[in-house]
Scaffold this motif. Structure first.
Motif, PDB file in Angstrom:
ATOM      1  N   ILE A  87       0.931  -1.207   0.117  1.00  0.00           N
ATOM      2  CA  ILE A  87       0.128   0.054  -0.159  1.00  0.00           C
ATOM      3  C   ILE A  87       0.824   1.326   0.005  1.00  0.00           C
ATOM      4  O   ILE A  87       0.545   2.388  -0.731  1.00  0.00           O
ATOM      5  N   ALA A  88       1.818   1.194   0.756  1.00  0.00           N
ATOM      6  CA  ALA A  88       2.860   2.277   0.950  1.00  0.00           C
ATOM      7  C   ALA A  88       3.529   2.916  -0.271  1.00  0.00           C
ATOM      8  O   ALA A  88       3.834   3.669  -0.619  1.00  0.00           O
ATOM      9  N   SER A  89       3.783   1.613  -1.258  1.00  0.00           N
ATOM     10  CA  SER A  89       4.406   1.670  -2.574  1.00  0.00           C
ATOM     11  C   SER A  89       3.386   2.188  -3.598  1.00  0.00           C
ATOM     12  O   SER A  89       3.951   2.333  -4.794  1.00  0.00           O
ATOM     13  N   ASP A  90       2.156   2.134  -3.193  1.00  0.00           N
ATOM     14  CA  ASP A  90       1.297   2.734  -4.346  1.00  0.00           C
ATOM     15  C   ASP A  90       1.816   3.737  -5.150  1.00  0.00           C
ATOM     16  O   ASP A  90       1.833   4.822  -4.236  1.00  0.00           O
ATOM     17  N   ASN A 110       7.334   9.368 -14.716  1.00  0.00           N
ATOM     18  CA  ASN A 110       7.621   8.242 -13.815  1.00  0.00           C
ATOM     19  C   ASN A 110       9.108   8.274 -13.550  1.00  0.00           C
ATOM     20  O   ASN A 110       9.892   8.267 -14.428  1.00  0.00           O
ATOM     21  N   PRO A 111       9.539   8.389 -12.429  1.00  0.00           N
ATOM     22  CA  PRO A 111      10.892   8.305 -11.651  1.00  0.00           C
ATOM     23  C   PRO A 111      11.384   6.967 -12.187  1.00  0.00           C
ATOM     24  O   PRO A 111      10.715   5.814 -12.063  1.00  0.00           O
ATOM     25  N   SER A 112      12.738   6.733 -12.357  1.00  0.00           N
ATOM     26  CA  SER A 112      13.575   5.499 -12.720  1.00  0.00           C
ATOM     27  C   SER A 112      13.508   4.698 -11.441  1.00  0.00           C
ATOM     28  O   SER A 112      13.500   3.708 -11.384  1.00  0.00           O
ATOM     29  N   SER A 113      13.281   5.289 -10.331  1.00  0.00           N
ATOM     30  CA  SER A 113      13.407   4.582  -8.938  1.00  0.00           C
ATOM     31  C   SER A 113      12.353   5.320  -8.218  1.00  0.00           C
ATOM     32  O   SER A 113      12.166   6.540  -7.919  1.00  0.00           O
ATOM     33  N   MET A 114      11.764   4.286  -7.276  1.00  0.00           N
ATOM     34  CA  MET A 114      10.686   4.557  -6.071  1.00  0.00           C
ATOM     35  C   MET A 114      11.295   5.475  -5.102  1.00  0.00           C
ATOM     36  O   MET A 114      10.636   6.124  -4.657  1.00  0.00           O
ATOM     37  N   SER A 115      12.460   5.413  -5.010  1.00  0.00           N
ATOM     38  CA  SER A 115      13.287   6.393  -3.810  1.00  0.00           C
ATOM     39  C   SER A 115      13.176   7.711  -4.243  1.00  0.00           C
ATOM     40  O   SER A 115      13.502   8.769  -3.370  1.00  0.00           O
ATOM     41  N   PHE A 116      12.717   8.092  -5.497  1.00  0.00           N
ATOM     42  CA  PHE A 116      12.696   9.518  -5.993  1.00  0.00           C
ATOM     43  C   PHE A 116      11.561  10.238  -4.888  1.00  0.00           C
ATOM     44  O   PHE A 116      11.751  11.204  -4.695  1.00  0.00           O
ATOM     45  N   TRP A 117      10.712   9.417  -4.275  1.00  0.00           N
ATOM     46  CA  TRP A 117       9.551  10.008  -3.808  1.00  0.00           C
ATOM     47  C   TRP A 117      10.019  10.310  -2.042  1.00  0.00           C
ATOM     48  O   TRP A 117       9.387  11.273  -1.514  1.00  0.00           O
ATOM     49  N   ARG A 118      11.060   9.626  -1.744  1.00  0.00           N
ATOM     50  CA  ARG A 118      11.415   9.535  -0.262  1.00  0.00           C
ATOM     51  C   ARG A 118      12.405  11.147   0.097  1.00  0.00           C
ATOM     52  O   ARG A 118      12.138  11.623   0.948  1.00  0.00           O
ATOM     53  N   ASP A 119      12.696  11.897  -1.147  1.00  0.00           N
ATOM     54  CA  ASP A 119      13.402  12.965  -0.702  1.00  0.00           C
ATOM     55  C   ASP A 119      12.421  14.127  -1.512  1.00  0.00           C
ATOM     56  O   ASP A 119      12.566  14.254  -2.560  1.00  0.00           O
ATOM     57  N   ASN A 120      11.909  14.615  -0.564  1.00  0.00           N
ATOM     58  CA  ASN A 120      10.895  15.673  -0.669  1.00  0.00           C
ATOM     59  C   ASN A 120      11.126  17.141  -0.332  1.00  0.00           C
ATOM     60  O   ASN A 120      10.387  17.948   0.022  1.00  0.00           O
ATOM     61  N   CYS A 184       4.458  19.834 -11.864  1.00  0.00           N
ATOM     62  CA  CYS A 184       5.843  19.327 -12.064  1.00  0.00           C
ATOM     63  C   CYS A 184       5.892  18.181 -12.740  1.00  0.00           C
ATOM     64  O   CYS A 184       5.276  17.436 -12.848  1.00  0.00           O
ATOM     65  N   TYR A 185       7.174  18.233 -13.640  1.00  0.00           N
ATOM     66  CA  TYR A 185       7.301  17.014 -14.569  1.00  0.00           C
ATOM     67  C   TYR A 185       8.432  16.210 -14.055  1.00  0.00           C
ATOM     68  O   TYR A 185       9.564  16.846 -14.079  1.00  0.00           O
ATOM     69  N   ILE A 186       8.553  15.057 -14.064  1.00  0.00           N
ATOM     70  CA  ILE A 186       9.705  14.405 -13.466  1.00  0.00           C
ATOM     71  C   ILE A 186      10.734  14.254 -14.689  1.00  0.00           C
ATOM     72  O   ILE A 186      10.221  13.453 -15.606  1.00  0.00           O
ATOM     73  N   GLU A 187      11.825  14.639 -14.800  1.00  0.00           N
ATOM     74  CA  GLU A 187      12.812  14.647 -15.933  1.00  0.00           C
ATOM     75  C   GLU A 187      13.993  14.227 -15.413  1.00  0.00           C
ATOM     76  O   GLU A 187      14.351  14.430 -14.189  1.00  0.00           O
ATOM     77  N   LEU A 188      14.711  13.201 -16.272  1.00  0.00           N
ATOM     78  CA  LEU A 188      16.308  13.282 -16.035  1.00  0.00           C
ATOM     79  C   LEU A 188      16.828  14.170 -17.025  1.00  0.00           C
ATOM     80  O   LEU A 188      17.060  14.093 -17.958  1.00  0.00           O
ATOM     81  N   ASP A 189      17.555  15.210 -16.332  1.00  0.00           N
ATOM     82  CA  ASP A 189      18.131  16.057 -17.029  1.00  0.00           C
ATOM     83  C   ASP A 189      19.588  15.481 -17.613  1.00  0.00           C
ATOM     84  O   ASP A 189      20.240  15.471 -16.590  1.00  0.00           O
ATOM     85  N   ALA A 190      19.908  15.817 -18.892  1.00  0.00           N
ATOM     86  CA  ALA A 190      21.184  15.311 -19.436  1.00  0.00           C
ATOM     87  C   ALA A 190      22.120  16.011 -18.817  1.00  0.00           C
ATOM     88  O   ALA A 190      23.470  15.557 -18.599  1.00  0.00           O
ATOM     89  N   HIS A 191      22.078  17.171 -18.474  1.00  0.00           N
ATOM     90  CA  HIS A 191      23.439  18.172 -17.948  1.00  0.00           C
ATOM     91  C   HIS A 191      23.405  18.033 -16.414  1.00  0.00           C
ATOM     92  O   HIS A 191      24.438  17.699 -15.954  1.00  0.00           O
ATOM     93  N   ALA A 192      22.282  18.151 -15.964  1.00  0.00           N
ATOM     94  CA  ALA A 192      22.289  17.785 -14.299  1.00  0.00           C
ATOM     95  C   ALA A 192      22.631  16.258 -13.747  1.00  0.00           C
ATOM     96  O   ALA A 192      23.108  16.342 -12.788  1.00  0.00           O
ATOM     97  N   LYS A 193      22.427  15.734 -14.641  1.00  0.00           N
ATOM     98  CA  LYS A 193      22.510  14.249 -14.474  1.00  0.00           C
ATOM     99  C   LYS A 193      21.820  13.840 -12.988  1.00  0.00           C
ATOM    100  O   LYS A 193      22.325  12.655 -12.309  1.00  0.00           O
ATOM    101  N   ARG A 194      20.480  14.029 -13.198  1.00  0.00           N
ATOM    102  CA  ARG A 194      19.830  13.687 -11.973  1.00  0.00           C
ATOM    103  C   ARG A 194      18.338  13.768 -12.242  1.00  0.00           C
ATOM    104  O   ARG A 194      18.184  14.623 -13.346  1.00  0.00           O
TER     105      ARG A 194
END
Length: 271
Positions: A87-90, A110-120, A184-194
């Motif tokens: 449920i918490a991973s929903d 969609n983030p590449s890792s669910m850990s994305f949500w933990r750093d708010n 907000c749009y979740i993006e992997l920026d090519a220059h920021a590399k994050r």
């Protein structure tokens, strides 16, 4: 049972000793609640970690509780047992908790890792600024009320000259109120590399290219929209092409339709 829902041979809900009360076991094996001054045995203890406490293995009740937790506590809850983890991973719950802190309207992609949500923290967000003639790092720092070094650090720039090889810069969000009712749009920026949650002040990723006011049929405009969809939604070229084709050249419609379908797939467990 391991952390974060790892399966083992135990029951699906393994009781753990309560750790949020001033409690202990006395020498005879009875449970002593030092706050209430009551001695009782384990069978009489009602605890969130007690499998007999059926209210806390009811999915509807858990969803209601989890949606109100801070993001850090939601991450801890996912490590209690398999039911709590599922449920918490929903995706819907994690997005809801992520948005509630900053009062965002929506988070797309969609983030590449669910850990994305933990750093708010506020550092997770950035503003996308399309570079135009005359822009400098210093002028942008003044415009957005941020530090020059913060812009360089976020964009992995060693010097001001790095600005000339880019179409945009990510600008740190300096004031939380800038996120109020934003999308907000979740993006992997090519220059920021994050991965970052990018805020487009014009409304959506294609806003910087002047297509928000109407439809575009040029090949360049189409390519820009498709590339933006691939980056922010994390879909392949064919998927982006399809949603572009059914939007009749309207970038807003393409993003909206794809976002709705991705949300539905998340809710039904298809992805």
């Amino acid at each position: 049972m391991g952390c974060c829902g790892e399966e083992d041979d135990d029951d699906i809900f393994t009781p753990l000793p309560p750790n949020n009360l001033k409690s202990r076991l006395n020498p005879s094996g009875e449970f002593t609640n030092t706050m209430a001054g009551i001695n009782t045995n384990d069978d009489e203890v009602i605890s969130p970690m007690n499998s007999n406490f059926s209210a806390l293995i009811c999915r509807d009740i858990l969803r209601t509780i989890f949606e109100r937790l801070p993001i850090q506590d939601l991450a801890r809850a996912s490590c209690v047992c398999r039911i709590w983890n599922s449920i918490a991973s929903d995706r819907e719950i994690q997005t809801s908790v992520f948005k509630s802190v900053w009062k965002l309207k929506d988070v797309i992609g969609n983030p590449s890792s669910m850990s994305f949500w933990r750093d708010n923290s506020l550092n997770r967000f950035a503003i996308s600024h399309r570079l135009v003639r005359g822009d400098t790092v210093t002028s942008l720092a003044i415009k957005y009320s941020v530090q020059v070094m913060d812009i360089k650090r976020l964009n992995n720039m060693m010097s001001d000259h790095g600005i000339y090889s880019r179409e945009r810069l990510l600008i740190p969000v300096s004031r939380p109120e800038m996120l109020l009712n934003g999308t907000c749009y979740i993006e992997l920026d090519a220059h920021a590399k994050r991965e970052v949650a990018v805020l487009y002040l014009e409304g959506c990723p294609v806003g910087h290219f002047g297509y928000l006011s109407g439809r575009t049929t040029t090949n360049k405009g189409k390519r820009v929209v498709i590339d933006s969809m691939k980056r922010s939604m994390r879909v392949d070229d064919g998927t982006a092409e399809y949603y572009w084709s059914i939007s009749n050249g309207d970038p807003r419609a393409a993003f909206s339709e794809l976002s709705e379908d991705l949300r539905w797939e998340q809710q039904t467990g298809l992805i």
